[in-house]
Design an enzyme around this catalytic site. Structure first.
Site, PDB file in Angstrom:
ATOM      1  N   HIS A 138      -3.499  10.850   0.628  1.00 26.56           N
ATOM      2  CA  HIS A 138      -2.969  10.643   1.987  1.00 26.56           C
ATOM      3  C   HIS A 138      -2.433  12.000   2.463  1.00 26.56           C
ATOM      4  O   HIS A 138      -1.233  12.169   2.697  1.00 26.56           O
ATOM      5  CB  HIS A 138      -1.892   9.559   1.969  1.00 26.56           C
ATOM      6  CG  HIS A 138      -1.558   8.970   3.312  1.00 26.56           C
ATOM      7  ND1 HIS A 138      -1.661   7.632   3.612  1.00 26.56           N
ATOM      8  CD2 HIS A 138      -1.115   9.543   4.459  1.00 26.56           C
ATOM      9  CE1 HIS A 138      -1.279   7.409   4.865  1.00 26.56           C
ATOM     10  NE2 HIS A 138      -0.941   8.568   5.407  1.00 26.56           N
ATOM     11  N   TYR A 167      -4.677   1.592  15.751  1.00 25.90           N
ATOM     12  CA  TYR A 167      -3.509   1.787  16.623  1.00 25.90           C
ATOM     13  C   TYR A 167      -3.843   1.587  18.097  1.00 25.90           C
ATOM     14  O   TYR A 167      -3.111   0.925  18.814  1.00 25.90           O
ATOM     15  CB  TYR A 167      -2.887   3.171  16.394  1.00 25.90           C
ATOM     16  CG  TYR A 167      -2.229   3.252  15.032  1.00 25.90           C
ATOM     17  CD1 TYR A 167      -0.921   2.822  14.861  1.00 25.90           C
ATOM     18  CD2 TYR A 167      -2.936   3.677  13.907  1.00 25.90           C
ATOM     19  CE1 TYR A 167      -0.316   2.836  13.610  1.00 25.90           C
ATOM     20  CE2 TYR A 167      -2.345   3.691  12.654  1.00 25.90           C
ATOM     21  CZ  TYR A 167      -1.031   3.266  12.510  1.00 25.90           C
ATOM     22  OH  TYR A 167      -0.443   3.264  11.273  1.00 25.90           O
ATOM     23  N   GLU A 202      -7.724   8.134   6.268  1.00 25.50           N
ATOM     24  CA  GLU A 202      -8.026   8.742   7.564  1.00 25.50           C
ATOM     25  C   GLU A 202      -8.567  10.167   7.449  1.00 25.50           C
ATOM     26  O   GLU A 202      -7.933  11.115   7.929  1.00 25.50           O
ATOM     27  CB  GLU A 202      -6.774   8.731   8.453  1.00 25.50           C
ATOM     28  CG  GLU A 202      -6.248   7.338   8.730  1.00 25.50           C
ATOM     29  CD  GLU A 202      -4.997   7.326   9.630  1.00 25.50           C
ATOM     30  OE1 GLU A 202      -4.552   8.399  10.065  1.00 25.50           O
ATOM     31  OE2 GLU A 202      -4.482   6.228   9.880  1.00 25.50           O
ATOM     32  N   ARG A 224       0.856  -1.189   0.000  1.00 25.38           N
ATOM     33  CA  ARG A 224       0.000   0.000   0.000  1.00 25.38           C
ATOM     34  C   ARG A 224       0.894   1.241   0.000  1.00 25.38           C
ATOM     35  O   ARG A 224       1.723   1.414   0.897  1.00 25.38           O
ATOM     36  CB  ARG A 224      -0.893  -0.016   1.244  1.00 25.38           C
ATOM     37  CG  ARG A 224      -1.724   1.239   1.347  1.00 25.38           C
ATOM     38  CD  ARG A 224      -2.610   1.287   2.584  1.00 25.38           C
ATOM     39  NE  ARG A 224      -3.251   2.579   2.570  1.00 25.38           N
ATOM     40  CZ  ARG A 224      -3.421   3.386   3.601  1.00 25.38           C
ATOM     41  NH1 ARG A 224      -3.036   3.006   4.805  1.00 25.38           N
ATOM     42  NH2 ARG A 224      -3.974   4.557   3.462  1.00 25.38           N
ATOM     43  N   GLU A 265      -3.605  -0.394   8.064  1.00 23.10           N
ATOM     44  CA  GLU A 265      -2.466   0.063   8.867  1.00 23.10           C
ATOM     45  C   GLU A 265      -2.584  -0.539  10.260  1.00 23.10           C
ATOM     46  O   GLU A 265      -3.683  -0.601  10.825  1.00 23.10           O
ATOM     47  CB  GLU A 265      -2.433   1.590   9.054  1.00 23.10           C
ATOM     48  CG  GLU A 265      -2.015   2.370   7.843  1.00 23.10           C
ATOM     49  CD  GLU A 265      -1.925   3.873   8.107  1.00 23.10           C
ATOM     50  OE1 GLU A 265      -1.692   4.298   9.258  1.00 23.10           O
ATOM     51  OE2 GLU A 265      -2.104   4.628   7.129  1.00 23.10           O
ATOM     52  N   ASN A 322      -7.550   1.299   9.790  1.00 24.41           N
ATOM     53  CA  ASN A 322      -6.248   1.616  10.383  1.00 24.41           C
ATOM     54  C   ASN A 322      -6.445   1.595  11.885  1.00 24.41           C
ATOM     55  O   ASN A 322      -7.237   2.381  12.419  1.00 24.41           O
ATOM     56  CB  ASN A 322      -5.771   3.013   9.953  1.00 24.41           C
ATOM     57  CG  ASN A 322      -5.505   3.099   8.457  1.00 24.41           C
ATOM     58  OD1 ASN A 322      -5.633   2.111   7.746  1.00 24.41           O
ATOM     59  ND2 ASN A 322      -5.136   4.275   7.992  1.00 24.41           N
TER      60      ASN A 322
HETATM   61  O1  IFM Z   1       2.215   7.808   9.858  1.00 22.88           O
HETATM   62  C1  IFM Z   1       0.832   7.742  10.065  1.00 22.88           C
HETATM   63  C2  IFM Z   1       0.116   7.539   8.750  1.00 22.88           C
HETATM   64  O2  IFM Z   1       0.430   8.537   7.836  1.00 22.88           O
HETATM   65  C3  IFM Z   1      -1.381   7.550   8.981  1.00 22.88           C
HETATM   66  N1  IFM Z   1      -1.761   6.656  10.029  1.00 22.88           N
HETATM   67  C4  IFM Z   1      -1.020   6.682  11.258  1.00 22.88           C
HETATM   68  C5  IFM Z   1       0.475   6.611  10.994  1.00 22.88           C
HETATM   69  C6  IFM Z   1       1.250   6.670  12.329  1.00 22.88           C
HETATM   70  O3  IFM Z   1       0.986   7.867  12.986  1.00 22.88           O
END
Ligand code: IFM
Length: 446
Positions: free
Chosen positions: A122, A295, A167, A78, A354, A293
């Site tokens: 992006h 985290y 995002e 990606r 992600e 994505n």
């Molecule tokens: O680096 C970023 C990415 O550009 C978008 N998602 C989160 C990542 C980590 O912060």
């Protein structure tokens, strides 16, 4: 060797990056400036004054980076297309050298047996469009659709699936509401028309891509929101935050309506941005897969100031990454099950586009990243076991890269990059991921 994941046949293993974070070559071969070039030139906004001007120099070193991907055994890669590299002013005159770069990149990936998964936006909007209002201007949605048509005209014969936006929550809130990312506007909730116009751009582009037989995804950064306590005030705050972070960006696409934003004081038509028919344009094309994505989860308490209807609080009992983000892997399982419960039949298959973490170690040993990835893959496998249709996993990130306002300080790569010499050194997590992919392939007999 890890071989324990029971995942569907055809599950795709990948890694992710983005143009401004790795390409460099910002003034080369006719590329026009983006909002990030402009923002990085503002004193004090990026840690240590770093910029993406050179980044990983991937524009020149992509063959070496593809060799690293091949070494991992990736199914997919990606990356994002830099809008101002192919359309220097955002619209109008095309830059043939910009399109030629992505042509070379796609061909080299295919040659290596890796399926390209491009993201069209992006966060690096051409500065010329920002000068006309950027995503606050409805016209930008139409310019995005034109740009999507141009790029897929050129690459759609070799690239089957596309991500429209990355995002939009983060871009809207950090870029237009708080001003900590480009374009650095500080409009608070008045920023939300930028969210609507991104979603409109997604819908317009998605129709064009579908007419061309291409698959469409949208990558949202979603977070399970947990109230700090079961008090009614904390629960109301958590609901308000969930509407802003998650539902604002997923409900229109999957359900054709916005969530109730009244707790945020935002009118239903998002300050006049939502026109009749817009929600159909956003919803009707549908999604072939939702890009997720992930985290960390977010804990929310009742507000302590009148500025916002919520307070974001830490999760002190969890370990934290080098970035200070809480590590709660089973929150990924909870989020996936919650998506199924919320959207039911309207939920398309999911691809994790992600997931990863920054670690403190500069160089090769990065056990905390291996632990983070392994625990999140366990959480993903658990959701699959409970019936979720998850088609792939793209870790963030292949390389250490320009981490936006943090400059080069947060290192997310499976591969360490020495930014002075551009030397790439695979970390322990690189070998771990390579062995995991090989073991999974063997387990599935492919
Ligand atoms: O680096 C970023 C990415 O550009 C978008 N998602 C989160 C990542 C980590 O912060």
């Amino acid at each position: 060797m890890p071989d324990r994941y029971d995942l569907p046949a055809g599950f795709r293993w990948g890694a992710a990056t983005a143009a401004y974070q790795i390409e460099g070559a910002v003034a080369e071969d006719g590329r026009g400036p983006s909002v990030w070039d402009t923002f990085c030139a503002r004193p004090g906004v990026i840690r240590d004054g770093h910029t993406g001007a050179v980044a990983c120099d991937h524009y020149h070193r992509y063959p070496e980076d593809i060799a690293l991907m091949k070494g991992l055994g990736l199914d997919g890669y990606r990356f994002s297309v830099s809008w101002s590299r192919v359309l220097p002013a955002g619209a109008g005159a095309v830059n043939p050298a910009g399109l030629a770069f992505y042509d070379r990149l796609v061909d080299a990936l295919l040659e290596a047996g890796i399926t390209p998964l491009p993201t069209l936006f992006h966060w690096d909007l051409p500065q010329a469009l920002e000068d006309h209002g950027g995503w606050l201007d409805r016209d930008t949605a139409y310019r995005f659709a034109d740009y999507a048509a141009l790029v897929t005209d050129r690459l759609g014969d070799r690239v089957p699936a596309w991500i429209t936006l990355n995002e939009p929550f983060v871009h809207t809130v950090f870029g237009y509401a708080l001003g900590t990312h480009a374009p650095g506007r500080t409009l608070m909730f008045q920023a939300l028309p930028a969210a609507h116009h991104q979603l409109l751009g997604h819908g317009l582009a998605a129709s064009i891509l579908h007419d061309r037989g291409l698959e469409v995804m949208l990558s949202n950064n979603l977070t399970p929101v947990e109230p700090a306590s079961d008090s009614a005030a904390d629960q109301a705050a958590a609901e308000a935050y969930d509407a802003l972070h998650n539902r604002l960006f997923t409900d229109p696409v999957l359900l054709g309506r916005y969530p109730d934003l009244s707790a945020l004081g935002v009118p239903d038509d998002i300050y006049g941005a939502v026109h009749d028919g817009d929600l159909d344009l956003i919803h009707t094309p549908g999604l072939d897969a939702l890009g997720l994505n992930f985290y960390n989860p977010t804990r929310v308490a009742a507000p302590t100031t009148p500025d916002l209807p919520f307070d974001l609080v830490d999760i002190p009992e969890a370990p934290h990454t080098a970035f200070g983000w809480p590590v709660v892997p089973d929150a990924l399982t909870r989020l996936l099950l919650h998506l199924r419960d919320t959207y039911g039949k309207a939920l398309p298959p999911i691809t994790i586009t992600e997931n990863g973490c920054s670690v403190a170690e500069e160089t090769v040993p990065d056990q905390p990243r291996i632990d983070y990835l392994a625990a999140h893959l366990d959480a993903l496998a658990q959701a699959v076991a409970e019936g979720l249709d998850i088609r792939g996993y793209y870790t963030w990130s292949l390389l250490d890269n320009f981490e936006w306002a943090e400059g080069y300080h947060q290192r997310f790569g499976l591969v360490h990059v020495d930014f002075a010499t551009q030397k790439r050194t695979p970390r322990a997590s690189y070998a771990w991921y390579r062995d995991l992919i090989a073991a999974q392939r063997a387990r599935q007999g492919r």
